[in-house]
Design a protein around this motif. Structure first.
Motif, PDB file in Angstrom:
ATOM      1  N   UNK A 103       0.829  -1.205   0.000  1.00 25.44           N
ATOM      2  CA  UNK A 103       0.000   0.000   0.000  1.00 25.44           C
ATOM      3  C   UNK A 103       0.866   1.258   0.000  1.00 25.44           C
ATOM      4  N   UNK A 104       1.898   1.270   0.851  1.00 27.61           N
ATOM      5  CA  UNK A 104       2.797   2.428   0.907  1.00 27.61           C
ATOM      6  C   UNK A 104       3.522   2.631  -0.422  1.00 27.61           C
ATOM      7  N   UNK A 105       3.896   1.528  -1.044  1.00 26.54           N
ATOM      8  CA  UNK A 105       4.585   1.606  -2.335  1.00 26.54           C
ATOM      9  C   UNK A 105       3.670   2.188  -3.408  1.00 26.54           C
ATOM     10  N   UNK A 106       2.403   1.732  -3.417  1.00 26.30           N
ATOM     11  CA  UNK A 106       1.450   2.252  -4.387  1.00 26.30           C
ATOM     12  C   UNK A 106       1.149   3.728  -4.143  1.00 26.30           C
ATOM     13  N   UNK A 107       1.076   4.129  -2.875  1.00 27.12           N
ATOM     14  CA  UNK A 107       0.815   5.536  -2.566  1.00 27.12           C
ATOM     15  C   UNK A 107       1.990   6.412  -2.990  1.00 27.12           C
ATOM     16  N   UNK A 108       3.204   5.893  -2.806  1.00 32.15           N
ATOM     17  CA  UNK A 108       4.379   6.637  -3.267  1.00 32.15           C
ATOM     18  C   UNK A 108       4.319   6.823  -4.788  1.00 32.15           C
ATOM     19  N   UNK A 109       3.959   5.739  -5.495  1.00 35.82           N
ATOM     20  CA  UNK A 109       3.818   5.849  -6.952  1.00 35.82           C
ATOM     21  C   UNK A 109       2.728   6.841  -7.324  1.00 35.82           C
ATOM     22  N   UNK A 110       1.622   6.804  -6.579  1.00 32.08           N
ATOM     23  CA  UNK A 110       0.524   7.733  -6.846  1.00 32.08           C
ATOM     24  C   UNK A 110       1.013   9.176  -6.785  1.00 32.08           C
ATOM     25  N   UNK A 111       1.807   9.478  -5.746  1.00 31.55           N
ATOM     26  CA  UNK A 111       2.325  10.840  -5.608  1.00 31.55           C
ATOM     27  C   UNK A 111       3.234  11.203  -6.790  1.00 31.55           C
TER      28      UNK A 111
END
Length: 203
Positions: free
Chosen positions: A146-154
């Motif tokens: 989840x944290x990895x996907x949120x970083x990508x989202x940003x």
């Protein structure tokens, strides 16, 4: 809306239409120098490319944000399951403690029964503990994803914003004919593409 369905405007469509219309007006009127016409065509092409790339980046930003939410939800489910297992473990521990107390109090003929009960509880607790720890590990992995996907989202969101700024600069450059604005447009567009590449590489 046309006879063939709905037409939905994207975030860059208006800037693109203005740029292309400016190019058509320039050719149709027959005014301005060849350099101006080249600049108009260059900006119109740049705007079309950046609008397309920006639409892709915008989609990726939305997709990664949705994935981050789903993964965080999966992590919460696993944490709840792990908590339930630990509660089960505590219940078995309480029963084991009672069996150990009974072992000290009952007559000799009954001791063998409670010894077996204690052995059984210890075995069950080991299985429950292993399952609880496995569920906690799964929860941690879902949190990491989840944290990895949120970083990508940003990253995708930053790239999309940079492209939107570059398109806005393109529109201003088209109206003012300022060369430095055209260079700023290219620089901001390049920055947006670079950040998009970083997002794709999970950097």
């Amino acid at each position: 809306m046309s006879g063939h369905g709905f037409h939905v405007h994207g975030p860059h469509d208006h800037e693109l239409e203005h740029a292309v219309q400016g190019a058509h007006d320039e050719h149709g009127a027959g005014h301005g120098s060849g350099a101006d016409k080249r600049m108009t065509n260059q900006i119109a092409m740049f705007t079309a490319v950046m609008a397309t790339v920006g639409a892709i980046f915008g989609y990726m930003a939305g997709a990664t944000q949705a994935n981050a939410g789903l993964y965080k939800n999966d992590a919460a489910i696993k944490k709840t399951e792990a908590s339930n297992q630990w509660n089960y473990y505590q219940a078995k521990s309480s029963k084991q403690n009672l069996a150990e107390l009974a072992l000290e109090l009952v007559p000799e003929p009954r001791k063998a029964f409670y010894q077996e009960e204690i052995k059984r509880y210890k075995s069950e607790k080991a299985e429950i503990k292993a399952k609880a720890e496995a569920l906690e590990a799964e929860a941690s992995e879902w949190d990491r994803k989840s944290d990895e996907q949120m970083h990508q989202h940003h990253r995708w969101a930053q790239a999309t914003t940079a492209l939107q700024v570059s398109i806005a600069l393109a529109a201003i450059a088209l109206l003012t004919r300022k060369k430095w604005l055209e260079w700023a447009m290219f620089a901001m567009g390049g920055l947006g593409v670079l950040v998009g590449v970083l997002a794709a590489l999970h950097v």
